[in-house]
Design a protein around this motif. Structure first.
Motif, PDB file in Angstrom:
ATOM      1  N   TRP A 278       0.824  -1.203   0.000  1.00  0.00           N
ATOM      2  CA  TRP A 278       0.000   0.000   0.000  1.00  0.00           C
ATOM      3  C   TRP A 278       0.856   1.249   0.000  1.00  0.00           C
ATOM      4  O   TRP A 278       0.473   2.271  -0.599  1.00  0.00           O
ATOM      5  CB  TRP A 278      -0.958  -0.029   1.192  1.00  0.00           C
ATOM      6  N   ARG A 279       2.013   1.199   0.643  1.00  0.00           N
ATOM      7  CA  ARG A 279       2.926   2.338   0.565  1.00  0.00           C
ATOM      8  C   ARG A 279       3.428   2.515  -0.872  1.00  0.00           C
ATOM      9  O   ARG A 279       3.575   3.644  -1.361  1.00  0.00           O
ATOM     10  CB  ARG A 279       4.108   2.137   1.513  1.00  0.00           C
TER      11      ARG A 279
ATOM     12  N   SER B 131      -5.775   6.997  -1.478  1.00  0.00           N
ATOM     13  CA  SER B 131      -4.601   6.195  -1.096  1.00  0.00           C
ATOM     14  C   SER B 131      -3.881   6.844   0.070  1.00  0.00           C
ATOM     15  O   SER B 131      -3.407   6.154   0.988  1.00  0.00           O
ATOM     16  CB  SER B 131      -3.648   6.048  -2.295  1.00  0.00           C
TER      17      SER B 131
ATOM     18  N   SER C 283      -3.620   5.222   3.849  1.00  0.00           N
ATOM     19  CA  SER C 283      -2.306   5.017   4.448  1.00  0.00           C
ATOM     20  C   SER C 283      -2.185   5.749   5.777  1.00  0.00           C
ATOM     21  O   SER C 283      -1.595   5.235   6.730  1.00  0.00           O
ATOM     22  CB  SER C 283      -1.211   5.484   3.483  1.00  0.00           C
TER      23      SER C 283
ATOM     24  N   MET D 177       0.275   3.793   8.164  1.00  0.00           N
ATOM     25  CA  MET D 177       1.406   3.452   7.305  1.00  0.00           C
ATOM     26  C   MET D 177       2.229   4.699   6.990  1.00  0.00           C
ATOM     27  O   MET D 177       3.375   4.598   6.553  1.00  0.00           O
ATOM     28  CB  MET D 177       0.909   2.818   6.005  1.00  0.00           C
TER      29      MET D 177
END
Length: 249
Positions: free
Chosen positions: A149-150, A195, A199, A204
């Motif tokens: 996801w990063r 996104s 995150s 994240m």
């Protein structure tokens, strides 16, 4: 008297990763180690839907990736086809060329239209299917590691940077707008924004609890604000040229 062995506090289990952690941080949930009365449990369970609505759950994020990924892919594919047709026939008039200000040919023929040595739309044709697949994975209930996801966030940041550059090129240098390009812009902005929200929500990306709460709770309002900023930029930059054209036409 109901104890923690008989009930599960909202947000402590049985939730997807995004919904569970965010609800635990944002909602007023009870301590799972404390004894709860039935009335307290009922009140907590009734508050759970409201807590969920304030978070970006896996399925919501999955739908964003799927829908806007498909939109971006369709526009990129259309631009790629138009570019190939233009290479085959220099006199070909693109289907997205309507008038003096809505014209794809100028963008496709500029050096900015091939930043990596090949047409920019080819990047979208290759990249948007990854976004779509990521959305399908989330909707299927599968879990992917944080590094993925990063990486996806990094890709959307790069895509947004490219969009900002192309918007500048269109309004400041070419003085024309490419309709298919604008569809890609329309798709990239929410892909980047959600996104980032996902995150930050999942921790994240480092952020204070206050910033995290503001971003997650106001994600839609902030997305609209991003659209308004880009729209205002385009309108203000092209307004003088459009006014002159109307005055002398």
């Amino acid at each position: 008297m109901a104890t923690r062995n008989e009930h599960t506090a909202p947000g402590s289990s049985g939730r997807s990763g995004a919904e569970g952690r965010a609800a635990g941080a944002d909602a007023d949930v009870v301590d799972p180690d404390a004894d709860l009365t039935d009335d307290e449990l009922l009140a907590a369970e009734m508050a759970l839907p409201q807590a969920r609505s304030r978070t970006l759950g896996d399925r919501r994020y999955g739908w964003v990736l799927l829908v806007f990924g498909l939109i971006g892919f369709a526009a990129s594919l259309a631009l790629s086809i138009e570019k190939v047709l233009k290479l085959q026939d220099p006199d070909h008039v693109a289907s997205c060329s309507f008038n003096l200000f809505l014209d794809c040919s100028a963008a496709m023929g500029s050096w900015q239209g091939s930043l990596l040595g090949f047409p920019n739309p080819f990047i979208g044709v290759a990249a948007f299917p990854v976004v779509v697949t990521s959305g399908v994975v989330l909707l299927a209930g599968a879990r992917l590691p944080a590094w993925y996801w990063r990486s996806l966030l990094g890709g959307t940041v790069a895509a947004l940077g490219l969009v900002v550059f192309l918007v500048y090129t269109s309004v400041a240098e070419l003085g024309k707008l490419c309709p298919y390009c604008m569809v890609v812009w329309f798709a990239v902005i929410p892909l980047f924004w959600y996104s980032l929200v996902y995150s930050v929500q999942e921790r994240m990306v480092p952020a204070s609890e206050k910033i995290r709460s503001v971003i997650v709770r106001n994600r839609f309002v902030l997305l609209v604000a991003l659209y308004l900023v880009v729209t205002a930029w385009v309108v203000i930059a092209l307004a003088p040229a459009i006014a002159d054209h109307l005055r002398y036409s």
